[in-house]
Design an enzyme around this catalytic site. Sequence first.
Site, PDB file in Angstrom:
ATOM      1  N   GLY A  21      32.262  48.550-138.315  1.00 55.63           N
ATOM      2  CA  GLY A  21      31.396  48.887-139.419  1.00 55.63           C
ATOM      3  C   GLY A  21      31.039  50.361-139.472  1.00 55.63           C
ATOM      4  O   GLY A  21      31.407  51.072-140.415  1.00 55.63           O
ATOM      5  N   GLU A  25      30.377  45.596-129.513  1.00 58.23           N
ATOM      6  CA  GLU A  25      30.981  44.494-128.769  1.00 58.23           C
ATOM      7  C   GLU A  25      31.360  44.834-127.338  1.00 58.23           C
ATOM      8  O   GLU A  25      31.359  43.969-126.467  1.00 58.23           O
ATOM      9  CB  GLU A  25      32.184  43.962-129.559  1.00 58.23           C
ATOM     10  CG  GLU A  25      31.667  43.192-130.764  1.00 58.23           C
ATOM     11  CD  GLU A  25      32.696  42.910-131.841  1.00 58.23           C
ATOM     12  OE1 GLU A  25      33.142  41.769-131.920  1.00 58.23           O
ATOM     13  OE2 GLU A  25      33.029  43.829-132.613  1.00 58.23           O
ATOM     14  N   ARG A  70      31.962  59.342-130.183  1.00 56.91           N
ATOM     15  CA  ARG A  70      30.698  60.044-130.422  1.00 56.91           C
ATOM     16  C   ARG A  70      29.585  59.033-130.586  1.00 56.91           C
ATOM     17  O   ARG A  70      29.704  58.104-131.375  1.00 56.91           O
ATOM     18  CB  ARG A  70      30.786  60.843-131.723  1.00 56.91           C
ATOM     19  CG  ARG A  70      31.355  62.238-131.584  1.00 56.91           C
ATOM     20  CD  ARG A  70      31.658  62.782-132.958  1.00 56.91           C
ATOM     21  NE  ARG A  70      30.469  63.212-133.661  1.00 56.91           N
ATOM     22  CZ  ARG A  70      30.429  63.393-134.987  1.00 56.91           C
ATOM     23  NH1 ARG A  70      31.489  63.153-135.723  1.00 56.91           N
ATOM     24  NH2 ARG A  70      29.321  63.805-135.562  1.00 56.91           N
ATOM     25  N   THR A  89      19.302  54.039-130.551  1.00 66.87           N
ATOM     26  CA  THR A  89      19.724  52.695-130.944  1.00 66.87           C
ATOM     27  C   THR A  89      21.009  52.280-130.233  1.00 66.87           C
ATOM     28  O   THR A  89      21.228  51.097-129.996  1.00 66.87           O
ATOM     29  CB  THR A  89      19.926  52.619-132.462  1.00 66.87           C
ATOM     30  OG1 THR A  89      20.894  53.608-132.850  1.00 66.87           O
ATOM     31  CG2 THR A  89      18.627  52.865-133.209  1.00 66.87           C
TER      32      THR A  89
END
Lengths: 706, 193, 330
Positions: free
Chosen positions: A511, A667, A591, A597
């Site tokens: 994404g 993941e 990166r 987060t």
Amino acid sequence: MTTAQRTAVRAVGTGHVRVEGRDKVTGAARYAGDVPFAELGYGWLVLSTVARGRIRDIASGPVLEMPGVLAVLDHRSAPRLETDYVGLLGIRPDPTCAVFQHDTVPHLGWPVALVVAQTPEQAREAAESLAVEYETLPHDIAFDGDRPDARPADGIMPAVTDKGDLAAELAASAHVVDEEYTTPEEHHHPMEPHAATARWEDGRLEVVDSNQGAAWVVGELANLFRLDPGSVRVRSEHVGGGFGSKGVRAHQVAAVMAATVLRRPVRVALTRPQMFALAGHRSPTVQRVRLGADADGRLRALDHRSVSRTGTHYEFVEPGAGVARVMYDADAHHTENRVVRLDVPSPTFMRAPGEAPGAFALESALDELAEKCGIDPIDLRLRNEPATGPVSGLPFAPRNLRACFEEGARRFGWARRDPRPGVRREGRWLLGTGTAAASFPAGAAPSTAAVTAEADGRFTVRTAAADIGTGARTALTLVAADALGVAPERVTVRIGDSAFGFAMIAGGSMGTRSWSMAVMAAAGELRERLAPGMDIPAEGITVRSDTTARLAALTAVERHSYGAQFAEVAVDPATGEVRVRRMLGIFAAGRIVNPLTARGQFTGGMIWGISMALHEEALRDPAFGGPVGADLAGYHVATHADVPRVEADWVDDTDPDDPVGIKGIGEVGIVGAAAAIANAVWHATGVRHRSLPIRPDRVLTAGSDA
Amino acid sequence: MALPTSSVITLHINGEKHTLPVDHRTTLLDALRERLDLTGTKKGCDQGQCGACTVLADGRRTVACLQLAVAAEGREITTIEGVADGGRLHPVQQAFLDLDGYQCGYCTPGQICSAIGMLAEHAAGWPSAASGDVRPAAAAAPLTAEEIRERMSGNLCRCSAYTSIVEAVARAAGADAATAAAVVPAQSGEAVA
Amino acid sequence: MKEFDYRRAPDVPGALALLDDRPDARYLAGGTNLVDLMKSGVERPARLVDVRELPLDRVEPTPDGGLRIGATVTNSDLAAHPEVRRRYPVLAQAVLAGASGQLRNMATVGGNLLQRTRCAYFTDTAKPCNKRAPGSGCPAVTGEHHNHAVLGASRSCVAVHPSDMAVALAALDAVVHYETADGPGELPLGWFYLPAGDTPHRETALPAGALITGLTLPPAPVAARSRYRKVRERASYAFAIGSVAAALDVRDGVVRDARLAFGAVASRPWRARTAERVLIGAPATARTYADAAGAELAAARPLPHNGYKVPLMHNLTVAVLSELTGEAAR
């Protein structure tokens, strides 16, 4: 208003709190089931109570007489759907979402009807009261690794890769590991259950939904209902987790059907127990790994065969054997994914599909090989670092696995580790440490974005991205700010709306990489267009991008994220209790856009590894065909007390040949984590656990056998 | 004669009175979400198994999904919408925001309400299953990371933001120093009490 | 969930009158179990009589040195009460080992005693279950039963009682007090729960319509040194797969008094009296504790997938008794 001066400070790479964070901590953020609608009808799905059969009759008459009941939809009354199409992800729809089209029941929990009522209480009681009569047929859910009807199946990758002479290389090996590993049926269980509200207005269908890709869901609904995609809008502003489960599912389709029939807004939310049947899951796997090595640990033979399970109505392959195609080479190299069709719901993508169960088996087997060779488990892996893709032969984009292990070993204190198992005791606990490698592909898919320079000096980014907790909204804000050369505070990112055009879903760790490419392209071009001091018209200046051509032009390489996982566990051999004491993961993942987060993405994945290693397991009763204890008290996911200090960090992973340099991080954190824990349990106790989860009863009984 | 199955009740929520007719089956959770547009309280399982619907009832943390609305009459309910002081976030909210104590945010209102209730319980001297000696003569358990984890275990977070949630709760409790010391990984594990 | 009438009881006689011996009426207190079971359709009451605000919320010393605990005392208040923690640490620990902070704030002592099994066949109304639908069968015997009973064998029902609190109460010889329209009554905890036998749907010896008003705990000096240990498949917020409530009085190396009860092994909290007989008067050694555990567990009749509970309970018993002995030595 004129364009402002450029900022020199880069936003990407420094920690920023989530741009929607205040809404999330005050309860103001509206998730799909939180958006109010006037005249809302509440839909409640009725699921089959038999595992295979046919619907003989559904007694909707008496239920329609109940207070508040507006409609009962079933295969006799529901609108017809088109299911013969290939969707935007290149796959056919799981027919479980094409509800109420026939009388066949292929698994327990198959949706057989929708009851709609004026209040949720009325809908629930009416759904419970709906009598459904079945013709029951014998079912088969017995899954094991020896099923003769298991056959090689492609799914998202070729079923089989093969090179060299396995038998010869195994025979010539100084050390051989040949073991079977199993992982159980696992469920995503995002905290927000799937929910969708559909309504028609002026000939347009609007769906407020919780999904991983609004544009994707529009495409599927348009196909299913034979609608012009331009007349369908899906919004999904805040999503309470997905992990692969939030694509097109029964609830959206049922809500659209009911809204169509009733001409009023209808919401359908899955209950937590219903999610066990309708939200998809990860198939159980039975994996056989054979490794053959020279005395110095160099692999001569690698054979990884994984069997998974799918439904009779739809094939999804959990590709457990795929990870070896990237991680390790050998003179003889064989990988194979097979699948067996049983009377169960179809599985689906779940966080690190293939890699999560596959790396448990492969990375456990490597630990066993290290033990046999008398080589440190990290050394063994580093001795087997491939120069090119073991199967593809393609060059690697930077492969910084070695740096992950070196940094991780230093910080974890690996050099002080005594390799002998079962020799460290602290009170009632045996202590051990373990490690494993991780990898996950860094792909990208075509996406579009629009960036607008507003007249007030701010910038607005529009892209149909989804923030399912990944921090994508914030990451794209930072990416756009740097591409525009302005401070992030001047950028507003709007996502989760199919009206913004096509974009990749939040999935496959693709994404943020995919969306960032589109945002950078549009923002970069806009920046070129804006001359200093230039007047911006009231409607702003908008530049749109589409990355299709750009992605097609990318050179094919093996591009992956990597990681080194470390775990320390304590095992009470008297009770079988296993506690993870600390974990460390060091990753090479391109990166890092937002360190604040990103850390949570990595540690969240690692904690999924704890949960996978010790807790998660859906058990099906063969007599009934369904899961036993289908709720969050019966299906345990890790809670606070299971989670010790878990640290994640990363090494430099610059890729000068990549236009964005961003890889996925959602993941890779789970990959190898369960193996690191299982290897630590061996180090603590001297007993190998090749079946997950490592429950207390398994530790107790394995201990007594040893 | 048919028994009455609904009642007009008055709920006290975040300092305001709401009078409404309710079906007796309506849970406090559904009353908040579907009747009063207070959707900050989330429905994660509707079975008391996840903690996403945690609210404070007379100051004590409670799961709203197992609380019938009609039985909540007369209790002072505080939801996530009511914990901030006007525009100023509650310290627990601020710490969750600053330390990224969440991901998807769906369990967050429940985690925050639970943490607020939990800190009051700890301040009142309540022991926990992590406290070892529960006898009142024993020293009150300091709010270590282990204590926070045990006391917060009724709130699942599937994104698994647990480490930063614990850091946020510790910071809000003003226990930064003690807890930070407790969570630094030691040679053979963790130096928790 | 079907529609129901809701009444708040003004006082104990009022509660009894509102329940009115109706088989389809239920008392509602914390609701943590009843409301859940109503959602799953296991319970379908026509009337709820809310007893949560009855004045039964006190924990008070009794003249003989015990405690009287009101039925509507919340689990949290019970575990936090200084006298409970001082006199019966095993009870505070057992309560704190159960559920979550939120649920303990809601759940009451009376409700905890009456909570129903977590057997997944019982809570799924689409399945047979002798406890929920007498005579329909027990699929757990041949199905998924890795957390089912190994003691007090019944082929009709192999479900286990889910309460932690009640295991400690069993060890402490608690007495349950109740009121009926015909007057008050009491039941020692050992008689309160009925064996599953052929009638697993009959779980307690409470008369129909009775309202639990409280418990008394007799004085138990042995409980000053007591402990509850619970093993489960997650470190917290999970039901037990095995638990031990133990109290031990060791002097001069000899066990003078002992209390032992097991959880999650039977249809009711399992008072390990056979083990206690072995313990009392014997040397306070690991050997004695192993003999005691072995004597109790000799009666175990595991199913194909829960045999691990026998070594688990054996080891847990030895571990807890040894810990208590170690404390005594300090």
